[in-house]
Design an enzyme around this catalytic site. Structure first.
Site, mmCIF file in Angstrom:
data_model
loop_
_atom_site.group_PDB
_atom_site.id
_atom_site.type_symbol
_atom_site.label_atom_id
_atom_site.label_comp_id
_atom_site.label_asym_id
_atom_site.label_seq_id
_atom_site.Cartn_x
_atom_site.Cartn_y
_atom_site.Cartn_z
ATOM 1 N N LYS A 186 1.615 -3.227 6.947
ATOM 2 C CA LYS A 186 2.102 -3.472 5.587
ATOM 3 C C LYS A 186 3.613 -3.251 5.512
ATOM 4 O O LYS A 186 4.335 -4.021 4.861
ATOM 5 C CB LYS A 186 1.389 -2.546 4.595
ATOM 6 N N SER A 242 0.826 -1.205 0.000
ATOM 7 C CA SER A 242 0.000 0.000 0.000
ATOM 8 C C SER A 242 0.859 1.253 0.000
ATOM 9 O O SER A 242 1.982 1.251 0.526
ATOM 10 C CB SER A 242 -0.886 -0.009 1.245
ATOM 11 N N TYR A 289 -2.509 0.234 10.186
ATOM 12 C CA TYR A 289 -2.693 -0.489 8.922
ATOM 13 C C TYR A 289 -1.436 -0.378 8.058
ATOM 14 O O TYR A 289 -0.872 -1.371 7.608
ATOM 15 C CB TYR A 289 -3.905 0.060 8.161
#
Length: 344
Positions: free
Chosen positions: A153, A125, A149
């Site tokens: 990643k 991402s 989040y």
């Protein structure tokens, strides 16, 4: 035929990628726990491609089950989509995100190692870049996340880099695809984004307001340092994104020796603000989208968009569809499926 394990393959990006894989002669095997996806998506894809797709209900946290799957199938590689992805939820429930996104990936990589499967495409991402120092963002930019989040990643990316460097002679081919904001849907209107709860992403929220499922859109912050005060992001058509994954797989398949770890942005190269996206949706679809300005969300940043030059040079990939096409395809999906996969 090269058999590919697609974790999270019943999800939004995964289901569109299945179509592109099959078009180019790959044989996908879907592994998905259906926590934020529907088996109906697989059935719809089967109708689009006119063939059956192997589906296994399973969780990447279940290492025993993963081992069984690898025992029963001989995979060329893995495309790993299975992950939680809501920024706001990650701030409220960080442990859930680290457990699923990091521990689940570790399980998968360990099983791949056991079976000698060393071709891996990771669904990363743009959040790994945090609040970017320069725009557009290039792959060599500093990585620093603003929410759990993104941090989950980035943690996986560190693992992948270390794994690729762990052998004297590299045996892994790992591509980490860092992408931005996928929107749109297949042109058939039969598959699209179907959040299991109130949408965390902008476009499905816009389309659910337009179809009357939600009352109004909340625009989180209008005081950012952007032309209209709302957040600017790099929106990319999900079909373009799906094609990018297959291009990455083809790139791996062409290699005569392992290259280790390669991060690649997938984006359009320019940003669109929240209000610009709302305006484009209204003008292309003719639908009304009432909105209110709400406070900023924790973990959000002002502007984020990619340089896609490396994807073009290395993979021969560029995004084809513009914002208007993204809006039209989204509305076709939403208007034909007002309740998502539960409407038919």
């Amino acid at each position: 035929m090269k058999k590919i394990l697609v974790t999270g393959g019943a999800g939004y990006i995964g289901s569109h990628t299945l179509i592109e894989l099959i078009k180019l002669g790959f044989e996908p095997v879907v592994y998905d726990n259906l926590s934020n996806s529907s088996p109906v998506a697989i059935e719809r894809v089967e109708q689009i491609v006119d063939q059956k797709i192997a589906f296994i209900k399973g969780d990447v946290l279940d290492k025993t089950h993963l081992t069984q799957v690898f025992t029963e199938h001989e995979f060329f590689g893995v495309i790993h989509f299975a992950g939680l992805k809501a920024v706001g939820e990650s701030v409220a429930k960080p442990l859930k995100y680290y457990q699923n996104n990091v521990s689940g990936t570790l399980n998968l990589l360990e099983v791949m190692t056991d079976f000698g499967v060393k071709n891996f495409i990771f669904s990363s991402s743009a959040t790994v870049y945090g609040d970017p120092e320069m725009l557009p963002i290039v792959e060599t930019a500093r990585r620093s996340c603003t929410n759990p989040y993104g941090q989950s990643k980035l943690t996986v990316e560190y693992v992948l880099e270390d794994l690729a460097k762990s052998e004297r002679v590299p045996s892994w081919n790992i591509i980490s695809l860092r992408y931005f904001n996928p929107i749109g849907a297949d042109a058939s209107g039969t598959i699209g984004e179907d959040p299991s709860d109130i949408p965390n992403n902008l476009m499905p929220y816009i389309s659910q307001v337009a179809v009357g499922k939600l009352e109004k859109l909340s625009v989180f912050g209008d005081d950012y340092d952007t032309p209209d005060g709302t957040g600017v992001r790099d929106y990319i058509h999900v079909v373009d994104l799906a094609k990018g994954h297959v291009k990455a797989l083809e790139y791996i398949a062409k290699q005569t020796s392992a290259f280790g770890f390669e991060p690649i942005n997938l984006g359009t190269g320019h940003g669109t603000s929240v209000l610009e996206l709302v305006g484009a949706f209204v003008s292309t679809t003719g639908q009304n989208v009432p909105y209110v300005i709400a406070p900023r969300r924790a973990g959000d940043i002002a502007t984020c968009y990619a340089s896609a030059d490396k994807a073009k040079t290395l993979l021969g990939w560029t995004a084809e569809f513009d914002i208007e096409r993204m809006c039209v395809d989204t509305w076709r999906w939403q208007s034909q499926n007002p309740q998502g996969y539960h409407s038919n």
